[in-house]
Enzyme design. Structure first.
Site, short mmCIF file in Angstrom:
data_model
loop_
_atom_site.label_atom_id
_atom_site.label_comp_id
_atom_site.label_asym_id
_atom_site.label_seq_id
_atom_site.Cartn_x
_atom_site.Cartn_y
_atom_site.Cartn_z
N HIS A 62 0.82 -1.21 0.00
CA HIS A 62 0.00 0.00 0.00
C HIS A 62 0.86 1.26 0.00
CE1 HIS A 62 -3.79 2.13 0.59
NE2 HIS A 62 -3.21 2.87 1.50
N HIS A 120 -9.94 2.61 -0.94
CA HIS A 120 -10.19 2.22 0.45
C HIS A 120 -11.01 0.95 0.44
CE1 HIS A 120 -9.74 4.50 4.47
NE2 HIS A 120 -8.59 4.45 3.86
N ASN A 121 -10.47 -0.06 -0.24
CA ASN A 121 -11.22 -1.28 -0.51
C ASN A 121 -11.36 -2.17 0.72
OD1 ASN A 121 -11.14 -0.31 -3.14
ND2 ASN A 121 -9.43 -1.61 -3.73
N ASP A 142 -5.15 14.85 0.58
CA ASP A 142 -4.07 14.78 -0.41
C ASP A 142 -4.05 16.01 -1.31
OD1 ASP A 142 -3.11 12.37 0.47
OD2 ASP A 142 -4.17 11.16 -1.01
N GLN A 349 -7.24 10.00 12.01
CA GLN A 349 -7.58 10.92 10.93
C GLN A 349 -7.40 12.39 11.33
OE1 GLN A 349 -9.21 9.76 7.50
NE2 GLN A 349 -7.52 8.61 8.36
N GLY A 583 -1.90 8.46 -8.91
CA GLY A 583 -2.53 7.15 -8.95
C GLY A 583 -2.34 6.38 -7.68
N ASN A 584 -2.76 5.13 -7.73
CA ASN A 584 -2.79 4.29 -6.54
C ASN A 584 -2.77 2.83 -6.99
OD1 ASN A 584 -5.11 2.94 -4.37
ND2 ASN A 584 -3.25 3.84 -3.57
#
Length: 800
Positions: A62, A120-121, A142, A349, A583-584
């Protein structure tokens, strides 16, 4: 050399291999035995618990992309308009300078857009509401931390089959995710510009929640996320601001980099973060004041949000090749007994870190704690100096009088790349179906069945939860088109459009097509509203890279992304590829039973238009207008939504797939954009799921399912219903009769064949003629089924 006593190493004895990994799991670590040995060799001793926790997160897929980093280098990422490409929290591209005569150039416009794409699967599969909420929170941070104002978010969602074997779970997850996205975005005051939602049994075990954010800024206002090069010698400190650190999201990065455990007794719900959008609003305003203060003092500074791997991730990435002395005792925590490992990698957070001159630290902390009184909103919230930058390249963290971490900074942020083996999948067998038999089917029943499916039905049940008008920038809202459009600069007519797309029904062995398809469809969504594609972001959603076939799929999908981006290019500049600027990667989307999702790269396309007034949605505008279609018409129903919906299983599994011709795609893009520039487009819909028939119906239904106008369609000679439902890429455009010849002339200039598909009717009816057959259907019953298809998934309980 520090004289502080070193914390004790985590005692794992002489364990090796699987026994070592099992012992680490008992300590909440996901690190492989090979990575543990690599770390032990680097430090030449046994690592501490805090070092293991930090590396466990930072070396995870990740954070590190260690399995995909070599592949991602193959994507086009630069261009004359790219200010900042992949590597930062968000990519930044400069907008073009438009001329009065309609021309444009890459240079001369200070306005930029900042774009980011995340997943955020895993968290959303376990805790749908919290997972989706914090996904929106993270992607917004971000963009904010680049110095941009966030003007829109989107979500691309994949859920399991709401009528399948895990129907109740699929529906619960869908409801929770939609509520979570709405809760955070609406409370924060950021408009949701749309996205997509799809349902398929392939996502029963792993939902996908991809989120995209769009922000605006001027190029000179871009904030770096890495400390200035001179920070190590010029007395720079690190300030942590936001909520006190707790143990929420502990190990979240590593958790998102492994196979999801859905067992109620062992699943890691604590790895999911907790959202707080109202605190975020106040924190955002405080950040703006600090930015203005530092700019007024003409200081170089950096800012970064805390996401994956928490303080340890953000602080090490901000430090770059410098060093950092981090004082964990200075970090505000919810409890005084928090361990060093928790303080380092918990993903609490609503937090940021700053790199600023020490001389300004007191004034900055005062802004947060006195001017904005963060502690009055959340007990323990505020701003603290927690570290000092050094020139020696060592990352050290101290806690309770002991040296907890002592590593080279680059060891943390640059792990060794993984080289997994590849193995190509066997190509699926394709055999032609008996398409002629489809022409005798009952079109009315087939359409009612298709429109009732969640994947074809109106998305209003989803986007109706979202506030799309807040901030007052939105020009085209969700449902008006397949791309959302904002007018960010009120004194200017320049508009920005954004759409997302990705494959749903993908045959194993067609990973290249999955990547190329995602780019082409995202581009078509933006082009169909009249905007010029300008930049891309992507998220690679796959199973385990340790599976050779899956790793081959990843490589092939990336090749498809790159091929399509280069082939389509920037309109008018075929030598400039569409750049991927952010991207991710999300891997290990599979169950303990070994069921992996199909290759699902999801792409967001960002487009620009000189004049927002020329943009159009999909809704038909006037009776007697002409419908023009351009694109291939092939009787290819393999993996089509129609074949799946009406249960033509053999056709769905084995019929051919529509041709994906990248050169033809580029020509059609140029044709549509020039037609919009000429002012001859009244409405436009790209052809995808459901083929030209579903595209035409959605143009009739509009955003709200209205039924004022209808269409009369005449399929070309030799074409039947297989051609009408096939998902051959293309467009359907509504054009006034007096503009048809002008449109056809533009198409000829681009070597695009246009066919007159039909006309707009004043009555709410669908007329379709093919061969010797004809059907005339009233639209209201079709519209009612289409409008209710997704309502039952999100609002009704599963029937016993």
């Amino acid at each position: 050399m520090s004289t502080t006593p070193r914390a004790a190493a985590l005692d794992l004895g002489t364990l090796r291999g699987e026994a070592l990994e099992k012992a680490m799991r008992a300590h909440g670590l996901h690190l492989s035995a090979d990575d543990f040995e690599r770390l032990r060799a680097l430090v030449e001793r046994s690592p501490t618990a805090a070092e293991l926790a930090l590396v466990d997160s930072m070396w995870s897929e990740h954070c590190s992309y260690k399995s995909t980093r070599p592949l991602l280098r193959r994507l086009p990422t630069d261009g004359p308009h790219v200010v900042l490409g992949p590597g930062a929290d968000a990519g930044i591209v400069r907008l073009p300078r438009f001329e009065a005569d309609g021309g444009w150039s890459f240079q001369g416009n200070p306005h930029c857009i900042a774009v980011a794409h995340e997943s955020h699967n895993h968290p959303s599969q376990l805790l749908p509401f919290e997972g989706a909420s914090t996904g929106i929170g993270g992607i917004v941070r971000d963009v904010y931390c680049m110095g941009a104002d966030v003007v829109g978010v989107l979500d691309a969602l994949r859920f399991g089959d709401p009528d399948g074997q895990q129907a109740e779970l699929a529906r619960q997850i869908a409801r929770g995710v939609v509520d979570g996205v709405a809760h955070y975005g609406n409370a924060l005051g950021v408009p949701n510009l749309g996205g997509e939602v799809e349902f398929d049994a392939a996502f029963d075990d792993n939902c996908l929640v991809n989120v995209v954010a769009l922000g605006t800024l001027d190029e000179d206002d871009c904030i770096p996320s890495r400390a200035p090069d001179h920070a190590g010698r010029d007395g720079y400190v690190m300030i942590l601001v936001g909520k006190p650190t707790d143990d929420s999201g502990l190990g979240g990065a590593a958790f998102a980099s492994g196979v999801l455990d859905t067992d109620e007794d062992t699943q890691e719900r604590g790895a999911v973060q907790l959202p707080d959008p109202f605190f975020k609003r106040v924190l955002t305003e405080a950040n703006r004041c600090v930015i203005a203060y530092l700019r007024g003092r003409q200081h170089a500074f950096a800012m970064k949000d805390l996401g994956a791997a928490g303080l340890g991730g953000a602080s090490s990435e901000m430090t770059g090749e410098l060093g950092l002395e981090l004082d964990l005792d200075a970090v505000p925590t919810d409890r005084p007994d928090r361990a060093a490992a928790v303080i380092l990698v918990a993903e609490t957070q609503e937090r940021y870190v700053w790199a600023v001159p020490e001389s300004e630290a007191e004034a900055i902390c005062r802004i947060y704690e006195h001017d904005f009184e963060l502690g009055a909103m959340v007990r323990g919230a505020g701003a603290r100096v927690v570290g000092r930058f050094t020139p020696d390249g060592r990352y050290r963290a101290h806690h309770h009088g002991a040296l907890q971490v002592d590593l080279a900074t680059t060891w943390i942020t640059h792990p060794q790349e993984a080289a997994w083996p590849r193995r190509a999948r066997a190509k699926p067998v394709e055999r032609a179906a008996a398409h002629a038999a489809l022409d005798a089917r009952d079109l009315r029943n087939d359409l009612l069945t298709l429109l009732a499916t969640p994947s074809a039905a109106s998305r209003r049940a989803v986007f109706g939860h979202y506030d799309s008008d807040v901030q007052g920038h939105t020009c085209l809202r969700p449902g008006d088109g397949y791309a959302g459009v904002v007018l960010p600069w009120r004194e200017e007519s320049t508009a920005v459009a954004v759409g997302v797309a990705g494959p749903v029904r993908v045959r194993r062995g067609h990973a290249w097509r999955a990547g190329a398809h995602a780019v082409c469809e995202a581009v078509r969504n933006v082009v169909a509203v009249g905007a010029m594609p300008w930049a891309l972001t992507d998220c690679l959603n796959f199973g385990s890279p340790e599976n050779p076939e899956c790793m081959h799929d990843i490589e092939e999908s990336v090749r498809g992304l790159a091929d399509a981006a280069r082939a389509l290019g920037v309109h008018g500049h075929p030598d400039v590829a569409l750049p991927f600027v952010s991207g991710n990667v999300s891997l290990y989307n599979e169950s303990r039973a070994g069921r992996a999702i199909p290759p699902t790269p999801i792409v967001a396309c960002f487009g620009i238009a000189a004049d927002a007034a020329r943009l159009r949605g999909t809704t038909l505008r006037e009776a007697d207008n002409v419908l023009l279609h351009f694109g291939a018409l092939e009787p290819a129903l393999g993996q089509s939504l129609y074949a799946q919906a009406v249960e033509l299983d053999a056709v769905f599994e084995h019929d051919a797939l529509p041709t994906l011709d990248l050169d033809a795609e580029r020509k059609r893009v140029a044709c549509v954009l020039d037609a919009f520039a000429a002012g001859v487009v009244q409405a436009c819909h790209d052809v995808g799921d459901g083929g030209i028939l579903l595209a035409a119906l959605e143009m009739c239904f509009g955003r709200d399912g209205s039924r004022d106008l209808g269409v009369s369609l005449q399929l070309p000679d030799g074409c039947g219903l297989a051609h009408a439902f096939a998902e051959s890429p293309g467009y359907v455009c509504e054009v006034r009769p007096e503009h048809v010849e002008r449109f056809e002339s533009i198409a000829t200039n681009h070597d695009v064949h246009v066919r007159r598909l039909g006309t707009v009717l004043a009555a709410p009816e669908l007329h379709v003629a093919w061969g010797t057959r004809r059907a005339e259907l009233p639209l209201p019953p079709l519209s009612e089924v289409w409008s209710a298809g997704l309502q039952r998934v999100l609002y009704e309980e599963v029937l016993a």
